[in-house]
Design an enzyme around this catalytic site. Sequence first.
Site, short mmCIF file in Angstrom:
data_model
loop_
_atom_site.label_atom_id
_atom_site.label_comp_id
_atom_site.label_asym_id
_atom_site.label_seq_id
_atom_site.Cartn_x
_atom_site.Cartn_y
_atom_site.Cartn_z
N LYS A 9 57.98 14.68 8.33
CA LYS A 9 56.55 14.83 8.07
C LYS A 9 55.91 13.49 7.66
O LYS A 9 55.93 12.56 8.43
CB LYS A 9 56.31 15.90 7.02
CG LYS A 9 56.92 17.26 7.38
CD LYS A 9 55.97 18.15 8.10
CE LYS A 9 56.48 19.58 8.20
NZ LYS A 9 55.83 20.32 9.27
N TYR B 276 63.20 28.00 7.66
CA TYR B 276 62.71 27.33 8.87
C TYR B 276 63.14 25.87 8.82
O TYR B 276 62.80 25.15 7.88
CB TYR B 276 61.17 27.42 8.97
CG TYR B 276 60.66 26.73 10.22
CD1 TYR B 276 60.73 27.35 11.46
CD2 TYR B 276 60.12 25.45 10.17
CE1 TYR B 276 60.29 26.71 12.62
CE2 TYR B 276 59.66 24.80 11.31
CZ TYR B 276 59.77 25.45 12.53
OH TYR B 276 59.33 24.81 13.68
N ASP C 86 66.97 20.88 2.93
CA ASP C 86 65.95 20.53 3.91
C ASP C 86 64.66 20.30 3.13
O ASP C 86 63.98 21.24 2.73
CB ASP C 86 65.79 21.68 4.92
CG ASP C 86 64.67 21.41 5.93
OD1 ASP C 86 63.88 20.47 5.72
OD2 ASP C 86 64.60 22.15 6.93
C1 PLP Z 1 61.37 22.76 6.12
C2 PLP Z 1 61.18 22.23 7.51
N1 PLP Z 1 62.24 21.75 8.18
C3 PLP Z 1 62.12 21.23 9.40
C4 PLP Z 1 60.91 21.21 10.05
C5 PLP Z 1 60.81 20.66 11.43
O1 PLP Z 1 60.20 19.41 11.45
P1 PLP Z 1 59.55 18.89 12.81
O2 PLP Z 1 58.39 19.76 13.11
O3 PLP Z 1 59.20 17.47 12.49
O4 PLP Z 1 60.62 18.98 13.84
C6 PLP Z 1 59.78 21.69 9.40
C7 PLP Z 1 58.47 21.69 10.07
O5 PLP Z 1 57.53 22.32 9.70
C8 PLP Z 1 59.91 22.22 8.10
O6 PLP Z 1 58.87 22.73 7.44
#
Ligand code: PLP
Length: 424
Positions: free
Chosen positions: A264, A156, A237
């Site tokens: 975050k 994700y 990520d």
């Molecule tokens: C691993 C990961 N990447 C990207 C995101 C996306 O971040 P945002 O919600 O700030 O767009 C999240 C959000 O939960 C995440 O857990």
Amino acid sequence: MSGTPELQRCIERYTQANPNSARQLENAARVLPGGNTRSVLFYEPFPLVMSGGNGCFLDDLDGHRYVDFLAEYTAALYGHSHPAITHALTTAMANGLNLSAHTELEARLATLIVERFSCIEQVRFTNSGTEANLLALAAAKAYSGRSRIIAFNGGYHGGVLSFHGPTTAMNVPHQVVLADYNDLHSVERVFQEHRGEVAAILVEPMLGASGCICAESGFLEGLRAMSQAHGALLIFDEVMTSRLGPGGLQEKLGIHPDLITLGKYLGGGMPCGVLGGRKDIMAQFDPRHGGLSHAGTFNNNVLTMAAGIAGLEQVYTREAALHLNARGDRLRGQLNEVLAKMPMQFTGQGSVMNLHPTALPIRSPWDIPPDRNNLRDLFFFHLLECGIYSARRGLFALSLPLTERELTRLVVATQAFAERYGGR
Ligand SMILES: Cc1ncc(COP(=O)(O)O)c(C=O)c1O
């Protein structure tokens, strides 16, 4: 709603206890589809509506107070009212918003991030983790002149880069080829099938939204070696995982990705995303030399910059990161001990964990069975009755204001759950 009789009873009690949340969502549904503007917040029969938060506590519209063990899906690392963060925000507001220009703040936050994360030489700010990942993919494709991306089943990376759950029409049309997490052979197969075409591997060093599934020893190291061998970039990520060590998981594991995305908590609770990495890749964004134009009205907004600086400088120091994650590891151990006789377990690392309805090892999303006994749902509603807020999907994240008292409260509530439902 279907479910075991126990779950149905829990839901009836929940519905009776939360009429104001139900009413608010009904009213909201007139102007927001289903009363919702953020899909993850929905659950049956209706989600709670909060009226405010303080420290590690949340208050809902029906007058209940909860210990917050969700921490805004990991983003509320600082809790809901940390004095250093609120001071930074009020100072920034007093100094004026929306200045239509550079300020000194963005370079200060960038410096803190470069000092903290060893694989980062330069950064670009965005407004979300999703955007940071989109930027990472654009940077990797432009740098390599290649078009394909390897990502993972269950990964994700934001609402438009979601490989977790059913295929979604929301995803952006990148040429993504999926491999299996913790399976290097599946990655090698993709490289062989798409020789010379893969721009980058995009990977979470722990699968977050898919249930805090940890990378097995050798997997991420293998990705590093394979990406180098095939001339592709490695993108970590770390939007969710960067809080798991002073310099993120990349430092803890001693692996240097080419690019890394963060978000975050890094904006101190304000909207935030960061793309960082090697200078030669990031140089593509240097406006003095043309190249990639990366726009965004709020990329350097003063509230995010100021709160992010306060957080890293004053609150989430290297020591604080080590301490919080050690507490998380201890807590997960205690919870798993309590649940040892049930088909349940917490997976995860440090301050982030996820409950699953199985005691068998979990190394990929396929290992998570459906919650046939409704144990995870029961746990969620049981905890609400004990004054503890978490995610219905089982995600728990620690925030800094939680004290031993609140951690013990979760352990005690889990013991009560095991006594009540352990014999089923
Ligand atoms: C691993 C990961 N990447 C990207 C995101 C996306 O971040 P945002 O919600 O700030 O767009 C999240 C959000 O939960 C995440 O857990």
